[in-house]
Design an enzyme around this catalytic site. Structure first.
Site, short mmCIF file in Angstrom:
data_model
loop_
_atom_site.label_atom_id
_atom_site.label_comp_id
_atom_site.label_asym_id
_atom_site.label_seq_id
_atom_site.Cartn_x
_atom_site.Cartn_y
_atom_site.Cartn_z
N HIS A 151 0.85 -1.19 0.00
CA HIS A 151 0.00 0.00 0.00
C HIS A 151 0.89 1.25 0.00
O HIS A 151 2.04 1.20 0.45
CB HIS A 151 -0.92 0.00 1.23
CG HIS A 151 -1.99 -1.04 1.18
ND1 HIS A 151 -3.08 -1.04 2.02
CD2 HIS A 151 -2.13 -2.13 0.39
CE1 HIS A 151 -3.86 -2.07 1.74
NE2 HIS A 151 -3.30 -2.76 0.76
N GLU A 166 1.03 3.94 1.78
CA GLU A 166 1.57 4.38 3.06
C GLU A 166 2.73 3.49 3.50
O GLU A 166 3.75 3.97 4.00
CB GLU A 166 0.49 4.38 4.15
CG GLU A 166 -0.67 5.33 3.87
CD GLU A 166 -1.83 4.65 3.13
OE1 GLU A 166 -1.56 3.79 2.27
OE2 GLU A 166 -2.99 5.00 3.42
N CYS A 201 -6.06 2.44 5.51
CA CYS A 201 -6.77 1.23 5.88
C CYS A 201 -6.16 0.72 7.20
O CYS A 201 -5.14 1.24 7.66
CB CYS A 201 -6.62 0.19 4.77
SG CYS A 201 -4.98 -0.57 4.71
N CYS A 230 -2.39 0.02 7.04
CA CYS A 230 -1.55 1.20 6.97
C CYS A 230 -1.59 1.99 8.28
O CYS A 230 -0.57 2.56 8.69
CB CYS A 230 -1.96 2.07 5.79
SG CYS A 230 -1.60 1.27 4.22
ZN LIG Z 1 -3.51 0.50 3.34
#
Ligand SMILES: [Zn+2]
Length: 166
Positions: free
Chosen positions: A63, A65, A93, A96
């Site tokens: 992801h 991040e 999310c 993250c």
């Molecule tokens: Zn994420």
């Protein structure tokens, strides 16, 4: 974790870095990636950027991040971002958010929210709901079972005189 140093307030610099994170997210779509971007800023300087690489790298944890945290930590040669701010194009999310907590980031600032993500088919809110629900109801069983050596890693850690705490 109540902050009294103004970390919850936003300023013009925040808008600038958020805009940069959003631009990374948009350009990532053109490059075949997911619509997510992030930048880590320390003392007014970008020390790491990230774009979602899940499908490109076949890495479900890639992801934006997480990518930005990895890049920033490489850049500073350390594992703590406690003086840095992570800006992300979309509300983190749970993966993250946990990565941000582990990185000890001073602040996390996001642009779009989980509802915007859901509109594009990224339903992070499902995971948030799952974490709030009894684990016995999860579609993915998470099962604990102690084996004879279960305590050995922690015992070894506790007994080690020289260790890097984190
Ligand atoms: Zn994420």
């Amino acid at each position: 974790m109540t902050r009294s140093d103004g970390a919850h307030r936003l300023d013009d610099d925040d808008e600038r870095w958020l805009t940069e994170a959003v631009a990374l997210a948009t350009s990532n779509v053109a490059e075949g990636g997911g619509p997510f971007g992030a930048v880590v800023v320390l003392d007014g300087v970008v020390i790491g950027t990230g774009q979602n690489r899940v499908t490109r790298d076949n890495d479900p944890t890639a992801h934006a991040e997480v990518q930005a945290i990895r890049a920033a930590c490489r850049a500073i040669g350390g594992f703590s971002l406690d003086r840095a701010t992570l800006y992300t194009s979309c509300e983190p999310c749970p993966l993250c958010l946990a990565a941000c907590l582990w990185s000890r980031a001073r602040r996390v600032v996001y642009a779009a929210n989980r509802d915007d993500a859901a509109r594009a088919g990224f339903d992070d809110s499902l995971f948030y709901d799952l974490f709030a629900a009894d684990r016995g109801t999860w579609p993915m069983p998470v099962v604990g079972h102690r084996v004879p050596a279960t305590s050995e890693p922690m015992d070894a850690w506790l007994a080690r005189p020289t260790k890097v705490e984190y």
